[in-house]
Design an enzyme around this catalytic site. Structure first.
Site, short mmCIF file in Angstrom:
data_model
loop_
_atom_site.label_atom_id
_atom_site.label_comp_id
_atom_site.label_asym_id
_atom_site.label_seq_id
_atom_site.Cartn_x
_atom_site.Cartn_y
_atom_site.Cartn_z
N ASN A 1 -10.19 0.35 1.11
CA ASN A 1 -8.73 0.40 1.00
C ASN A 1 -8.33 -0.05 -0.41
O ASN A 1 -8.40 -1.25 -0.71
CB ASN A 1 -8.12 -0.51 2.08
CG ASN A 1 -6.60 -0.57 2.02
OD1 ASN A 1 -5.99 -0.15 1.05
ND2 ASN A 1 -6.01 -1.12 3.06
N CYS B 1 0.82 -1.22 0.00
CA CYS B 1 0.00 0.00 0.00
C CYS B 1 0.85 1.27 0.00
O CYS B 1 0.35 2.35 -0.32
CB CYS B 1 -0.93 0.01 1.20
SG CYS B 1 -2.07 -1.38 1.20
N HIS C 1 -2.92 7.13 3.37
CA HIS C 1 -3.41 5.88 2.80
C HIS C 1 -4.77 5.59 3.43
O HIS C 1 -4.93 5.67 4.65
CB HIS C 1 -2.41 4.76 3.07
CG HIS C 1 -2.95 3.41 2.77
ND1 HIS C 1 -3.62 3.13 1.59
CD2 HIS C 1 -2.95 2.25 3.49
CE1 HIS C 1 -3.99 1.86 1.60
NE2 HIS C 1 -3.60 1.31 2.74
N1 COA Z 1 -18.26 -8.08 11.08
C1 COA Z 1 -18.58 -8.43 12.35
N2 COA Z 1 -17.67 -8.89 13.23
C2 COA Z 1 -16.39 -8.97 12.81
C3 COA Z 1 -16.01 -8.60 11.51
C4 COA Z 1 -16.99 -8.17 10.63
N3 COA Z 1 -16.72 -7.81 9.38
N4 COA Z 1 -14.67 -8.79 11.39
C5 COA Z 1 -14.25 -9.25 12.56
N5 COA Z 1 -15.28 -9.36 13.42
C6 COA Z 1 -15.25 -9.84 14.79
C7 COA Z 1 -14.11 -10.82 15.00
O1 COA Z 1 -14.53 -12.13 14.67
C8 COA Z 1 -13.85 -10.65 16.46
O2 COA Z 1 -14.81 -11.36 17.18
P1 COA Z 1 -14.41 -12.14 18.53
O3 COA Z 1 -13.95 -11.06 19.48
O4 COA Z 1 -15.68 -12.78 18.92
O5 COA Z 1 -13.33 -13.05 18.14
C9 COA Z 1 -14.08 -9.18 16.66
O6 COA Z 1 -14.95 -8.74 15.64
C10 COA Z 1 -12.79 -8.40 16.49
O7 COA Z 1 -12.96 -7.27 17.16
P2 COA Z 1 -11.76 -6.32 17.39
O8 COA Z 1 -10.48 -7.06 17.44
O9 COA Z 1 -12.10 -5.43 18.52
O10 COA Z 1 -11.78 -5.49 16.04
P3 COA Z 1 -10.94 -4.23 15.79
O11 COA Z 1 -11.52 -3.08 16.51
O12 COA Z 1 -9.49 -4.50 15.96
O13 COA Z 1 -11.20 -4.01 14.24
C11 COA Z 1 -10.10 -4.28 12.17
C12 COA Z 1 -10.76 -4.99 13.35
C13 COA Z 1 -9.59 -5.33 11.19
C14 COA Z 1 -11.12 -3.39 11.49
C15 COA Z 1 -8.92 -3.39 12.71
O14 COA Z 1 -8.08 -4.18 13.51
C16 COA Z 1 -8.12 -2.77 11.61
O15 COA Z 1 -8.59 -1.92 10.88
N6 COA Z 1 -6.84 -3.15 11.46
C17 COA Z 1 -6.02 -2.63 10.40
C18 COA Z 1 -6.33 -3.34 9.11
C19 COA Z 1 -5.77 -2.63 7.92
O16 COA Z 1 -5.90 -1.44 7.79
N7 COA Z 1 -5.15 -3.39 7.01
C20 COA Z 1 -4.59 -2.89 5.80
C21 COA Z 1 -3.39 -2.06 6.05
S1 COA Z 1 -2.68 -1.51 4.55
#
Ligand code: COA
Length: 356
Positions: free
Chosen positions: A288, A116, A258
């Protein structure tokens, strides 16, 4: 770093798939909700390619759009660089195909990959060639089609990404007219396993090994770890580039980050003391789009008249590798199509009242 010549950006463009996939659409594929996705990421919709659409096609569209913005022909381009992690083929490069499509007959062309952050790496490479006096006009494109490497049954990843291409055109200036004030690039391969797409290169299939029935070739991500990395990497990159440019963060009019997640963007902006109206974002509509996200976001903001001219921008990227980087750019470019149509309107108005 002292260059013999300055550089400025004279064009920005985008190439987008026409198909829009909303959060509601995704609830039919995975156990998720519009509310969860919006709250955790800020994304409402993303563009996803249809079967016939390709990375090369989107890259060409973005390149032509940027050329039209700059009001120049493809035959004036001296170098083509395409940043992508998801090319149509291992070779020929996407850049060579863009070169042919825009008629940049004399332009050496190559692809590069920094996930990215690719577009930031690519403009920095373009700036080196311009600054040294080797080339006068460089086309830089970022394109990615992550939808073809997503597991559409994995709610952790499939909600995050969209497809698209974005482009910039860099042009040589005299040293005292330099508008690309500084770039900053970083990488940390120790975090390679946090965001990757396995089995997409020569590691698979192994020579002489019977291929397993199912091969995992979908994007893998440790979301939490990437989040932590990003909220630190963005402020660091902005501070490093502004310092190298000899300005302070307070001198930045807009940060163009980004577009991965609105929470990452806001947390980073908060640490930098930037206000909401200083952040250029379209993650809500596009998701993204990886190497394409920075030019697409800027292009859209400019098209909507949301960027004052001139202004001081800090472009900042982060992603797989791990990689991160930034560029401080004084933005003065005006869409030549708009100035042309203004001239025509002014001419028609003047003509309406005139007597031959
Ligand atoms: N819908 C509903 N629930 C979801 C889900 C979705 N699309 N995706 C994940 N979950 C659930 C998971 O299964 C997990 O459940 P559990 O606690 O029962 O296991 C829970 O939500 C995860 O929650 P949490 O870890 O608090 O989520 P988060 O606040 O960390 O958000 C992301 C998750 C992926 C959105 C966040 O970590 C993120 O944006 N990370 C960076 C990713 C990124 O930008 N990548 C590209 C970089 S170039």
């Amino acid at each position: 770093m002292q260059f013999a010549y300055g550089a400025r950006i004279i064009g920005v463009g985008a190439g987008l798939p026409s198909s829009i996939v909303t959060n509601e659409d995704l609830t039919k594929l995975v156990d998720t909700s519009d509310e969860w996705i919006k709250t955790r990421t800020g994304i409402s919709a993303r563009r996803i390619v249809k079967d016939h659409e390709t990375a090369t096609g989107l890259a060409i569209e973005a390149a032509k759009d940027a050329l039209a913005f700059a009001g120049i022909g493809g035959d004036t381009i001296d170098l083509v660089i395409v940043a992508t992690s998801t090319p149509d083929n291992l070779y020929p490069s996407t850049a060579c195909q863009v070169q042919a499509a825009i008629g940049a007959h004399r332009a050496p062309s190559f692809d590069m990959e920094a996930a990215c952050t690719g577009i930031v790496y690519a403009i920095s490479v373009g700036q080196q060639f311009i600054g040294s006096g080797t080339y006068k006009r460089v086309l830089v494109v970022g394109v990615d089609i992550h939808s073809r490497f997503l597991d559409w049954e994995d709610r952790n990843t499939c909600i995050l990404f969209g497809d698209g291409a974005g482009a910039f055109i860099l042009e040589q200036t005299e040293k005292n007219d330099n508008e690309m004030l500084a770039t900053y690039l970083q990488a940390d391969g120790n975090g390679a396993h946090l965001l990757w797409i396995p089995n997409t290169g020569t590691q698979y299939p192994h020579a002489g090994v019977e291929p397993p029935k199912t091969v995992q070739r979908h994007l893998q991500m440790n979301g939490r770890a990437i989040y932590e990395f990003a909220v630190n990497a963005v402020p660091e990159a902005v501070r490093q580039a502004t310092e190298a440019a000899g300005i302070s963060v307070d001198d930045i009019d807009y940060m163009v980050p980004h577009q991965a997640n609105i929470r990452i963007i806001r947390a980073a902006a908060d640490r930098l003391g930037l206000s909401e109206d200083q952040i250029i974002t379209n993650v809500e509509e596009m998701g993204n789009t990886s190497a394409a996200s920075i030019p697409i976001a800027l292009w859209q903001a400019i098209s909507r008249g949301e960027v004052k001219i001139p202004s001081m921008l800090c472009l900042v990227g982060f992603g797989g590798g791990l990689t991160w980087g930034s560029a401080v750019v004084r933005w003065t470019a005006v869409d030549q199509r708009l100035s042309q149509s203004r001239k025509e309107t002014a001419g028609a108005t003047a003509g309406a009242g005139s007597v031959d």
